[in-house]
Design a protein around this motif. Structure first.
Motif, mmCIF file in Angstrom:
data_model
loop_
_atom_site.group_PDB
_atom_site.id
_atom_site.type_symbol
_atom_site.label_atom_id
_atom_site.label_comp_id
_atom_site.label_asym_id
_atom_site.label_seq_id
_atom_site.Cartn_x
_atom_site.Cartn_y
_atom_site.Cartn_z
ATOM 1 N N ASP A 32 0.819 -1.213 0.000
ATOM 2 C CA ASP A 32 0.000 0.000 0.000
ATOM 3 C C ASP A 32 0.852 1.262 0.000
ATOM 4 O OD1 ASP A 32 -2.456 -1.179 -0.197
ATOM 5 O OD2 ASP A 32 -2.954 -1.013 1.926
ATOM 6 N N GLU A 33 1.864 1.277 0.829
ATOM 7 C CA GLU A 33 2.717 2.461 0.928
ATOM 8 C C GLU A 33 3.523 2.674 -0.352
ATOM 9 O OE1 GLU A 33 6.492 3.856 3.545
ATOM 10 O OE2 GLU A 33 4.830 2.985 4.665
ATOM 11 N N ALA A 34 4.053 1.584 -0.903
ATOM 12 C CA ALA A 34 4.874 1.689 -2.109
ATOM 13 C C ALA A 34 4.052 2.095 -3.332
ATOM 14 C CB ALA A 34 5.580 0.363 -2.382
ATOM 15 N N ALA A 35 2.769 1.802 -3.306
ATOM 16 C CA ALA A 35 1.921 2.108 -4.454
ATOM 17 C C ALA A 35 1.327 3.507 -4.386
ATOM 18 C CB ALA A 35 0.789 1.087 -4.545
ATOM 19 N N GLY A 36 1.603 4.229 -3.326
ATOM 20 C CA GLY A 36 1.059 5.572 -3.150
ATOM 21 C C GLY A 36 1.651 6.576 -4.116
ATOM 22 N N THR A 37 1.232 7.789 -4.002
ATOM 23 C CA THR A 37 1.666 8.869 -4.869
ATOM 24 C C THR A 37 3.170 9.097 -4.761
ATOM 25 O OG1 THR A 37 -0.466 9.933 -4.565
ATOM 26 C CG2 THR A 37 1.310 11.308 -5.413
ATOM 27 N N VAL A 38 3.807 9.265 -5.896
ATOM 28 C CA VAL A 38 5.238 9.560 -5.942
ATOM 29 C C VAL A 38 5.421 11.040 -5.656
ATOM 30 C CG1 VAL A 38 7.288 9.649 -7.396
ATOM 31 C CG2 VAL A 38 5.710 7.722 -7.572
ATOM 32 N N VAL A 39 6.221 11.323 -4.639
ATOM 33 C CA VAL A 39 6.501 12.709 -4.268
ATOM 34 C C VAL A 39 7.939 13.016 -4.665
ATOM 35 C CG1 VAL A 39 6.682 14.329 -2.349
ATOM 36 C CG2 VAL A 39 4.910 12.571 -2.334
ATOM 37 N N SER A 49 15.785 8.544 -9.077
ATOM 38 C CA SER A 49 15.127 9.556 -9.905
ATOM 39 C C SER A 49 13.613 9.398 -9.835
ATOM 40 C CB SER A 49 15.584 9.425 -11.363
ATOM 41 O OG SER A 49 15.049 8.254 -11.922
ATOM 42 N N ARG A 50 12.934 10.433 -10.260
ATOM 43 C CA ARG A 50 11.470 10.387 -10.286
ATOM 44 C C ARG A 50 10.993 9.248 -11.184
ATOM 45 N NH1 ARG A 50 6.955 12.947 -8.941
ATOM 46 N NH2 ARG A 50 5.279 13.262 -10.444
ATOM 47 N N VAL A 51 11.654 9.019 -12.303
ATOM 48 C CA VAL A 51 11.274 7.936 -13.206
ATOM 49 C C VAL A 51 11.400 6.591 -12.502
ATOM 50 C CG1 VAL A 51 11.879 6.750 -15.353
ATOM 51 C CG2 VAL A 51 11.814 9.245 -15.283
ATOM 52 N N ASP A 52 12.497 6.386 -11.792
ATOM 53 C CA ASP A 52 12.680 5.142 -11.040
ATOM 54 C C ASP A 52 11.590 4.986 -9.982
ATOM 55 O OD1 ASP A 52 14.901 4.415 -12.498
ATOM 56 O OD2 ASP A 52 16.327 5.238 -11.037
ATOM 57 N N ALA A 53 11.280 6.068 -9.303
ATOM 58 C CA ALA A 53 10.239 6.028 -8.277
ATOM 59 C C ALA A 53 8.883 5.689 -8.892
ATOM 60 C CB ALA A 53 10.175 7.359 -7.537
ATOM 61 N N GLN A 56 8.823 2.001 -9.735
ATOM 62 C CA GLN A 56 8.608 1.232 -8.506
ATOM 63 C C GLN A 56 7.138 1.308 -8.079
ATOM 64 O OE1 GLN A 56 11.468 2.823 -5.771
ATOM 65 N NE2 GLN A 56 13.177 1.741 -6.705
ATOM 66 N N GLN A 57 6.556 2.481 -8.237
ATOM 67 C CA GLN A 57 5.140 2.649 -7.913
ATOM 68 C C GLN A 57 4.283 1.754 -8.808
ATOM 69 O OE1 GLN A 57 3.216 6.135 -9.412
ATOM 70 N NE2 GLN A 57 1.948 6.363 -7.577
ATOM 71 N N ALA A 58 4.567 1.728 -10.099
ATOM 72 C CA ALA A 58 3.801 0.903 -11.038
ATOM 73 C C ALA A 58 3.930 -0.580 -10.690
ATOM 74 C CB ALA A 58 4.252 1.167 -12.471
ATOM 75 N N MET A 59 5.123 -1.005 -10.311
ATOM 76 C CA MET A 59 5.315 -2.406 -9.920
ATOM 77 C C MET A 59 4.530 -2.721 -8.654
ATOM 78 S SD MET A 59 9.266 -3.347 -10.904
ATOM 79 C CE MET A 59 10.000 -2.083 -9.887
ATOM 80 N N ALA A 60 4.529 -1.800 -7.714
ATOM 81 C CA ALA A 60 3.776 -2.007 -6.476
ATOM 82 C C ALA A 60 2.276 -2.059 -6.750
ATOM 83 C CB ALA A 60 4.099 -0.902 -5.470
ATOM 84 N N GLN A 61 1.804 -1.226 -7.668
ATOM 85 C CA GLN A 61 0.381 -1.248 -8.012
ATOM 86 C C GLN A 61 -0.002 -2.563 -8.687
ATOM 87 O OE1 GLN A 61 0.183 2.406 -10.265
ATOM 88 N NE2 GLN A 61 -0.437 3.606 -8.476
#
Length: 122
Positions: A32-39, A49-53, A56-61
């Protein structure tokens, strides 16, 4: 015996489903935390980098989606046990088999039917 399963096998599979449900709940809490909004906070992100973050968010989702699907399958299997319908293939009605149920206790189809479904749906 019930649907090709002994009472001991059924009890063992029931315990496995309950443990899997707990494991999936833990996975959901973690992702849940990893899939949250990238800040974009360089202090918090460090060198990532923001792209890497965002990747990671997409993988968590995606992990969340898969976990939720499997959680629903576990709930269906637990209901099937309660309704005395567990262990029979939803496609052909034949017993699924203890080996498959041990490997994937949440499954609702036997191996031959699963293969056919994979061929039909790619």
């Amino acid at each position: 015996m019930r649907d090709g399963l002994t009472e001991a096998q059924l009890a063992s599979l029931h315990r496995a489903l309950l443990a899997l449900r707990d494991e999936l709940a833990d996975t959901t809490r973690i992702t849940d935390e990893a899939a949250g909004t990238v800040v974009l906070d360089q202090a918090a992100v460090g060198r990532v980098s923001r792209v890497d973050a965002m990747q990671q968010q997409a993988m968590a989702q995606e992990q969340q989606r898969r976990t939720e699907l499997r959680r629903k399958q576990v709930e269906v299997a637990l209901r099937a046990i309660a309704d005395d319908e567990y262990g029979d293939c939803r496609q052909c009605g034949e017993p699924i088999g203890i080996e498959r149920l041990t490997a994937r206790p949440e499954t609702v189809v036997c191996v031959p039917c699963m293969r056919q479904l994979e061929i039909e749906h790619g």
